[in-house]
Design a protein around this motif. Sequence first.
Motif, PDB file in Angstrom:
ATOM      1  N   MET A   1       0.699  -0.859   0.020  1.00 41.33           N
ATOM      2  CA  MET A   1      -0.267   0.177   0.072  1.00 41.33           C
ATOM      3  C   MET A   1       0.698   1.091  -0.195  1.00 41.33           C
ATOM      4  O   MET A   1       2.185   1.210   1.158  1.00 41.33           O
ATOM      5  N   ASN A   2       1.060   2.173  -0.757  1.00 35.85           N
ATOM      6  CA  ASN A   2       1.210   3.607  -1.095  1.00 35.85           C
ATOM      7  C   ASN A   2       0.777   4.382   0.268  1.00 35.85           C
ATOM      8  O   ASN A   2      -0.038   4.395   0.964  1.00 35.85           O
ATOM      9  N   ILE A   3       2.070   4.854   0.860  1.00 36.87           N
ATOM     10  CA  ILE A   3       1.825   5.710   2.225  1.00 36.87           C
ATOM     11  C   ILE A   3       1.958   7.471   1.269  1.00 36.87           C
ATOM     12  O   ILE A   3       3.023   7.698   0.795  1.00 36.87           O
ATOM     13  N   ILE A   4       1.734   8.316   1.669  1.00 34.96           N
ATOM     14  CA  ILE A   4       1.499   9.866   1.585  1.00 34.96           C
ATOM     15  C   ILE A   4       1.760  10.111   3.471  1.00 34.96           C
ATOM     16  O   ILE A   4       1.088   9.925   4.014  1.00 34.96           O
ATOM     17  N   TYR A   5       2.526  11.049   3.600  1.00 30.78           N
ATOM     18  CA  TYR A   5       2.906  11.419   5.214  1.00 30.78           C
ATOM     19  C   TYR A   5       3.503  12.818   5.207  1.00 30.78           C
ATOM     20  O   TYR A   5       3.145  13.271   4.668  1.00 30.78           O
TER      21      TYR A   5
END
Length: 252
Positions: A1-5
Amino acid sequence: MNIIYFSGNGNTRHCMEVLSSTLGGGKIESIESENAVQLIKDSKEFILAYPVHFSNIPFIVKEFIQKNSRLFEGKNIFLIATMGGFSGDGSGCGARLLKKCGAKILGGLHLRMPDTVADVKLLKRAPEQNRAIIKNAEERLSAVSKLIQSKKYPKEGLHFYNQLAGLFGQRLWFKQAAKKHRHDFKVDSEKCSGCGLCQRQCPTHSIQLENGKARLTGSNCSICYRCVNSCPRQAVTIIGKQVLEQCRFGNY
């Protein structure tokens, strides 16, 4: 799963790097990166993570979501909020905003990490305490990664009672204080060497050098404390008047 932070001083970034590795891959991008918008476009389902400020979503994250509101329509998002102590509904603040953009919220997770407010004595902990906090967060992420992979998402911070806890626990009392602190960037001119590190590190580009000294420009400060914790001369403060301990993830 991709992650934006978004990560002010490294806590949230570290947590997302740990989670990404336990999930077995996926791309990871900061909202400060030029690639963040494209990653959201390319992802039907992803994780959005950020630290909690005064039981609220950081200004910079809120403004990023509002600016790119159309990108979140139809997306499935799992929210992770890191905090120094108490949040209440840290993930819920992001959830309510994203739902207005047409996103579906898969779940929420609250992670306690070392507090990075470097100029308030009440929030300081011993290094061994912070190391224990980090270890506990890493263990929780390992367990949560298994839940994510099986599509059994925790719902921390998303319930109505969480919203009440966040509202009456901090937001109601500190909402105006938070707005005030966006203008409270202070520099000890005798200590400031004009190195420009705080200017380069500021995620909202709100710091400039004037006559060889750092100063705040505008009102877009995110109160992330990156400037306070990165200054080599400990010349910068926001809430307090003296840097007691610079709090960066690498310190621990």
